[in-house]
Design an enzyme around this catalytic site. Structure first.
Site, PDB file in Angstrom:
ATOM      1  N   SER A 186       0.826  -1.198   0.000  1.00 57.45           N
ATOM      2  CA  SER A 186       0.000   0.000   0.000  1.00 57.45           C
ATOM      3  C   SER A 186       0.870   1.263   0.000  1.00 57.45           C
ATOM      4  O   SER A 186       1.728   1.425  -0.869  1.00 57.45           O
ATOM      5  CB  SER A 186      -0.959  -0.051   1.201  1.00 57.45           C
ATOM      6  N   ASP A 218      -9.109  -6.051  -3.960  1.00 56.15           N
ATOM      7  CA  ASP A 218      -8.742  -4.894  -3.142  1.00 56.15           C
ATOM      8  C   ASP A 218      -9.787  -3.791  -3.338  1.00 56.15           C
ATOM      9  O   ASP A 218     -10.032  -3.356  -4.457  1.00 56.15           O
ATOM     10  CB  ASP A 218      -7.357  -4.398  -3.565  1.00 56.15           C
ATOM     11  N   HIS A 260      -7.314  -6.037   0.420  1.00 58.11           N
ATOM     12  CA  HIS A 260      -6.176  -5.123   0.553  1.00 58.11           C
ATOM     13  C   HIS A 260      -5.102  -5.705   1.458  1.00 58.11           C
ATOM     14  O   HIS A 260      -3.913  -5.458   1.241  1.00 58.11           O
ATOM     15  CB  HIS A 260      -6.656  -3.776   1.086  1.00 58.11           C
TER      16      HIS A 260
END
Length: 261
Positions: free
Chosen positions: A85, A214, A242
């Site tokens: 991320s 995600d 995610h």
């Protein structure tokens, strides 16, 4: 232990916004059980790092634990970085500073900057596209005023269960809501910095792992980042939310073994 015929690697794992080294506990266990070294980093004001966020002045200070770790490595030690991320920006900074210490950088559904735009380009584009229709119970602060990017972000339990951990075990969601901390995209600062260089950041081999389900960084946007800045290797984990290191740790481990070898 792992197959002695396979080379042993040193994986350095970098978490995303609001999270910490704790979110890698499943993957770290798998890597070490296979005979590899695995180091999960707590960036500043993250996980159990003692700094509080209001004492961090800039992105460099936020990423300092990763930079300090790379500085501490023996001269001939090369690592595989895995960033998740927003951890992709910390990976990019490390690649820019220490390209000779990194054999491979793996972007796990991560923001991946290019070498033609400011570091925040991929974040700015993300917000401009309004990819998350509702941030639900996420808390924002705006020290520069409501017309400026958010200064801090804190995920709430509603957005975590619906958009981050929707395919993860409930125990990991509970752990996440217990340990999540305030974070920031450092968006305004990173918008005003020069692009990462082709000769340093761009010289490190890169791989990207797409997470198919995600809801924070949607698959279409992951594909856009790959079109914006191509990588050598692209893999996908179907059914991964995610938090792929929690929802699909074995699949992620197997992909890393495939990419690393």
């Amino acid at each position: 232990m792992g197959d002695s015929k396979q080379p042993n690697h040193h994986f350095v794992l970098v978490h995303g916004l609001g999270h910490g080294a704790w979110c890698w506990y499943k993957l770290t266990t798998l890597l070490r059980s296979a005979g590899h070294r695995a180091t999960a980093i707590d960036l500043s004001a993250s996980g159990i790092h003692p700094t509080i966020f209001r004492d961090i002045r800039n992105f460099d200070e936020y990423a300092k634990p990763l930079i300090d770790f790379l500085i501490s490595l023996p001269h001939d030690d090369r690592v595989i970085l895995v960033g998740h991320s927003f951890g992709g920006l910390s990976l990019a900074l490390a690649m820019e500073r220490f390209p000779d210490k990194i054999s491979l950088a793996v972007f796990l559904t991560a923001f991946m900057p290019d070498t033609a735009s400011p570091p925040a380009h991929v974040i700015n584009e993300f917000f401009e596209r309004n990819l998350i229709k509702s941030w639900m119970d996420t808390k924002f602060t705006y020290d520069g005023g409501p017309d400026k990017p958010p200064t801090t972000i804190l995920f709430g339990p509603e957005i975590m269960i619906n958009n981050l951990y929707q395919n993860s075990p409930m125990e990991d969601y509970t752990l996440g809501t217990t340990l999540v901390r305030v974070g920031s995209f450092f968006q305004e600062e990173l918008t005003n910095l020069p692009a990462f260089s082709t000769g340093r950041y761009g010289s490190v081999d890169r791989a990207f792992v797409i997470c198919g389900e995600d809801k924070i960084i949607p698959r279409d946007y992951q594909i856009w980042m790959l079109e914006n800045y191509a990588v050598e290797v692209v893999k996908e984990i179907e059914g991964a939310d995610h938090m792929a290191m929690l929802s699909k740790p074995k699949e992620l481990f197997e992909l890393l073994m495939e990419i690393a070898h």
